[in-house]
Structure formats: C-alpha cells, structure tokens
Motif scaffolding. Structure first.
Motif, PDB file in Angstrom:
ATOM      1  N   TYR A 129       0.827  -1.205   0.000  1.00 36.01           N
ATOM      2  CA  TYR A 129       0.000   0.000   0.000  1.00 36.01           C
ATOM      3  C   TYR A 129       0.866   1.262   0.000  1.00 36.01           C
ATOM      4  CZ  TYR A 129      -3.604  -3.262   1.728  1.00 36.01           C
ATOM      5  OH  TYR A 129      -4.474  -4.309   1.891  1.00 36.01           O
ATOM      6  N   THR A 134      -5.039   4.262   5.004  1.00 38.67           N
ATOM      7  CA  THR A 134      -5.348   4.133   6.423  1.00 38.67           C
ATOM      8  C   THR A 134      -5.693   2.681   6.745  1.00 38.67           C
ATOM      9  OG1 THR A 134      -7.718   4.519   6.138  1.00 38.67           O
ATOM     10  CG2 THR A 134      -6.303   6.475   6.400  1.00 38.67           C
ATOM     11  N   ASP A 135      -5.796   2.390   8.023  1.00 42.77           N
ATOM     12  CA  ASP A 135      -6.202   1.043   8.430  1.00 42.77           C
ATOM     13  C   ASP A 135      -7.588   0.713   7.893  1.00 42.77           C
ATOM     14  OD1 ASP A 135      -3.838   0.610   9.750  1.00 42.77           O
ATOM     15  OD2 ASP A 135      -4.619   1.107  11.738  1.00 42.77           O
ATOM     16  N   ASP A 136      -8.478   1.693   7.898  1.00 41.12           N
ATOM     17  CA  ASP A 136      -9.825   1.466   7.364  1.00 41.12           C
ATOM     18  C   ASP A 136      -9.784   1.191   5.862  1.00 41.12           C
ATOM     19  OD1 ASP A 136     -11.048   1.720   9.818  1.00 41.12           O
ATOM     20  OD2 ASP A 136     -11.610   3.830   9.540  1.00 41.12           O
ATOM     21  N   ASP A 137      -8.903   1.899   5.150  1.00 37.34           N
ATOM     22  CA  ASP A 137      -8.745   1.649   3.709  1.00 37.34           C
ATOM     23  C   ASP A 137      -8.284   0.211   3.471  1.00 37.34           C
ATOM     24  OD1 ASP A 137      -9.376   4.315   3.134  1.00 37.34           O
ATOM     25  OD2 ASP A 137      -7.266   4.946   3.193  1.00 37.34           O
ATOM     26  N   LYS A 138      -7.309  -0.215   4.268  1.00 32.81           N
ATOM     27  CA  LYS A 138      -6.783  -1.578   4.117  1.00 32.81           C
ATOM     28  C   LYS A 138      -7.864  -2.616   4.433  1.00 32.81           C
ATOM     29  CE  LYS A 138      -2.000  -0.302   5.216  1.00 32.81           C
ATOM     30  NZ  LYS A 138      -0.850  -0.511   6.130  1.00 32.81           N
ATOM     31  N   LYS A 139      -8.681  -2.333   5.449  1.00 32.79           N
ATOM     32  CA  LYS A 139      -9.771  -3.254   5.795  1.00 32.79           C
ATOM     33  C   LYS A 139     -10.770  -3.362   4.647  1.00 32.79           C
ATOM     34  CE  LYS A 139      -9.596  -2.617  10.825  1.00 32.79           C
ATOM     35  NZ  LYS A 139     -10.271  -2.036  12.017  1.00 32.79           N
ATOM     36  N   THR A 142      -9.144  -5.557   2.038  1.00 33.72           N
ATOM     37  CA  THR A 142      -9.087  -6.924   2.567  1.00 33.72           C
ATOM     38  C   THR A 142     -10.457  -7.581   2.549  1.00 33.72           C
ATOM     39  OG1 THR A 142      -7.218  -6.375   3.997  1.00 33.72           O
ATOM     40  CG2 THR A 142      -8.485  -8.327   4.581  1.00 33.72           C
ATOM     41  N   GLU A 153       0.004  -8.397   3.311  1.00 28.19           N
ATOM     42  CA  GLU A 153       0.744  -7.165   3.066  1.00 28.19           C
ATOM     43  C   GLU A 153       2.238  -7.410   3.244  1.00 28.19           C
ATOM     44  OE1 GLU A 153       1.136  -2.541   4.684  1.00 28.19           O
ATOM     45  OE2 GLU A 153      -0.296  -3.921   5.624  1.00 28.19           O
TER      46      GLU A 153
END
Length: 256
Positions: A129, A134-139, A142, A153
C-alpha cells in the motif's frame, strides 16, 4: 461499488472468485477491452459492463488488471475520476511510486499480485500500500479480496518474489500433477483416476501443511518410514534434482 479495468486472465479470475464466493455482482462494474472476453464473462456472471473508464466514477475501489503496455494509457484516463478512490493495480510493473506519479496525490494506491486460484476462492495475493492508506482503507480492500482467498501485506521489494512463489507456482504444480498422473498411468491406473488421485493428494497435502503445527520437513519425515517406499521415492527426487529444479524454476521466473 467496485470497478475493474480489464477482465483477462487475472482480472477475470478475481472477478469470478468474488462473485462465485458471494460478492454481489450488482456491485461490480467492469470496463472491458477490445476483445469479446469481458462480454462473455459478463454473460456468465451478471456484473455491469461499461465501455469507458470514466463510467467507473461511482466506484469506491478500482482494480486495474491490464498488461504493462496498456497501463500508462489507463492511468491517464483514470486520473480524471480518481479523487478520493482506492486504486489497486495487479499489473506487475505497477509500482506504488509509478502509480502515485501517474495519478497524483488524490489517489491512494496499492500494488498487488494475485495468483490464479483466486478464481475458486483459494488464492494467495501479496499487496503493498501507499503510505497514505489508512487502516480502514486496508480493511476495505481486505474485505473485498477476502472473497478470493488470502491477502498478505508485504514491503514492495518482496512483492515480486512473493508473486513468483505464489503466482508462477500453480503452473509448476500443474506440471508436477501431470507428471504424477503419467506415472500412475504407466503403472496401470486409468487416466481419470490417476488425475483424481494426484489432484486429491495435492489438495489434501496443502491443507495438512496449512493446518498442521509441523513444518513441511517434519510432515515429510512422518511418512518416510525407514526402508519404505516413500523414502525411496524422495531419494529418487533428490538424485534427479527435483529440489534444484524447483529453485531454478523460481530463479528463471524472477530473471527478466
């Protein structure tokens, strides 16, 4: 809503894996190329097909699955609608730096390399990434790719070799299954049963390796009893360079 640009071997496999494993086809919009491949896949799976990149403007996440030669043209078109979106490129040459330079600061980008088992929800995809994810983007990414299998990742300098080990190796395994089946036929099995035995073995052995607390070397030792048939077969693999052949195959795939 998610969008795809390209529905060839990898793009089509990911789309198929998503829909076959429960992702709502009505939430997938695909921009196809000049071939009839996207249309045929659309007829089978029921997603929405569009003709222009700008028609993906309502998508929150856009996956790019085109060849390296088409990538820059796609990025140029995508730049007009990319603000606020997450862009994930499956193209091998699509580094995070290159994607950022082409799309500008308005897009959060990722570089991912799936393998073909994503088509049946058993894929393994490595992903890198951009720093603004952000963590929310990654979630969010996913949760989408979870329909197709495992998403891991990694730093981008490891993405290439991870893609080779996970992405090229299904073909290596296919060659092994074919050779194993040939051996079964040589010793009297009919072709269909020999294929079923070889494929069933590969699925079961992989599942055992995944779920066991033992590493694969220890699992091998469990079935190689002293003086037995399995250890004789393993010795023959070593004699004829099986281990070295696998390493050389990865070396060859890594070297452009």
């Amino acid at each position: 809503m998610i969008g795809f640009i390209g529905a060839g071997s990898i793009g089509g496999a990911v789309i198929t894996g998503l829909i076959k494993n429960g992702f709502d086809e009505d939430k997938i919009v695909v921009k196809g190329g000049r071939s009839n491949r996207t249309k045929l896949l659309c007829d089978q799976l029921g997603f929405q097909m569009v003709k222009k990149v700008k028609q993906l403007a309502d998508a929150d996440v856009i996956f790019i699955a085109v060849g390296a030669t088409a990538l820059d043209n796609v990025l140029s078109e995508l730049k007009e609608i990319v603000a606020g979106k997450l862009v994930v490129a499956f193209t091998g040459s699509a580094s995070v730096t290159h994607l950022k330079q082409a799309l500008g600061s308005n897009a959060k980008v990722a570089h991912a390399i799936p393998n073909t088992p994503v088509k049946v929800g058993a894929g393994f995809t490595g992903i890198t990434y951009s720093s603004d994810f952000t963590d929310d983007d990654k979630k969010k990414v996913t949760s989408i790719m979870g329909y197709t299998g495992q998403l891991v990742e990694v730093p981008e300098d490891q993405l290439g070799i991870l893609g080779t080990v996970a992405g090229c190796s299904p073909a290596f395994l296919d060659v092994f299954i074919e050779a194993l089946s040939d051996a079964g036929v040589k010793h009297g099995l009919n072709r269909q049963l020999s294929y079923e035995a070889a494929i069933g073995m590969a699925i079961g052995a992989a599942k055992l390796a995944k779920q066991s607390e033992l590493n694969v070397s220890a699992l091998k030792d469990e079935v190689t009893s002293p003086g037995g048939s399995t250890i004789r077969g393993v010795a023959a693999l070593e004699e004829y360079g099986f281990r070295n052949a696998v390493i050389k195959a990865v070396d060859a795939a890594e070297n452009e």
